[in-house]
Design a protein around this motif. Structure first.
Motif, mmCIF file in Angstrom:
data_model
loop_
_atom_site.group_PDB
_atom_site.id
_atom_site.type_symbol
_atom_site.label_atom_id
_atom_site.label_comp_id
_atom_site.label_asym_id
_atom_site.label_seq_id
_atom_site.Cartn_x
_atom_site.Cartn_y
_atom_site.Cartn_z
ATOM 1 N N PRO A 34 0.789 -1.231 0.000
ATOM 2 C CA PRO A 34 0.000 0.000 0.000
ATOM 3 C C PRO A 34 0.822 1.284 0.000
ATOM 4 C CG PRO A 34 -0.203 -1.124 2.109
ATOM 5 C CD PRO A 34 0.585 -2.029 1.204
ATOM 6 N N SER A 35 2.144 1.200 0.168
ATOM 7 C CA SER A 35 2.961 2.412 0.071
ATOM 8 C C SER A 35 3.211 2.786 -1.388
ATOM 9 C CB SER A 35 4.308 2.219 0.784
ATOM 10 O OG SER A 35 5.187 1.421 0.003
ATOM 11 N N ALA A 36 3.111 1.827 -2.304
ATOM 12 C CA ALA A 36 3.334 1.995 -3.744
ATOM 13 C C ALA A 36 4.748 2.446 -4.097
ATOM 14 C CB ALA A 36 2.304 2.936 -4.366
ATOM 15 N N ASN A 75 -1.015 4.792 -7.822
ATOM 16 C CA ASN A 75 -2.227 4.639 -7.011
ATOM 17 C C ASN A 75 -3.295 3.839 -7.763
ATOM 18 O OD1 ASN A 75 -1.220 5.995 -4.752
ATOM 19 N ND2 ASN A 75 -1.808 7.979 -5.578
ATOM 20 N N THR A 78 -2.200 0.008 -7.770
ATOM 21 C CA THR A 78 -2.409 -0.681 -6.494
ATOM 22 C C THR A 78 -3.893 -0.841 -6.174
ATOM 23 O OG1 THR A 78 -2.190 1.358 -5.209
ATOM 24 C CG2 THR A 78 -0.193 0.032 -5.511
ATOM 25 N N SER A 86 -3.223 2.547 -2.698
ATOM 26 C CA SER A 86 -2.187 3.376 -2.092
ATOM 27 C C SER A 86 -2.582 4.845 -2.223
ATOM 28 C CB SER A 86 -0.849 3.132 -2.783
ATOM 29 O OG SER A 86 -0.925 3.497 -4.143
#
Length: 102
Positions: A34-36, A75, A78, A86
């Motif tokens: 989720p941080s990408a 974003n 993900t 993200s």
């Protein structure tokens, strides 16, 4: 728009690549982060696979897209293909861009 213009021809709308299993997005660690961070770094710098010799590698798109566009596509990827969306920002992409240029 960035995904449609630069990514879909290799990664497909389903995340399953018509070119190579190495280009699949679904189920990958980077897409599920989720941080990408890795997704953004790969978009900026591409990949460089050396084996087998004829392996397909992703080209770098860092010079083609702005920090905001890279954040948007990271974003999108993900959210569409990962387990959690993200929220990487253009400022965070700018920092990653600085790190990869060093």
């Amino acid at each position: 728009m960035v995904f449609q213009g630069a990514c879909v021809s290799c990664h497909g709308w389903t995340g399953e690549s018509p070119l190579s299993p190495f280009a699949a997005l679904t189920g990958t660690w980077a897409v599920n982060d989720p941080s990408a961070t890795n997704v953004a770094q790969i978009v900026i710098s591409g990949t460089r696979r050396h084996t087998p010799p004829d392996a397909v590698s992703m080209p770098a798109f860092g010079n083609a897209y702005s920090d905001a566009e890279i954040a948007a596509v990271a974003n999108y990827v993900t959210a569409r293909f990962g387990s959690k969306p993200s929220r990487i920002t253009a400022q965070e992409v700018a920092e990653l861009r600085k790190q990869t240029s060093q």
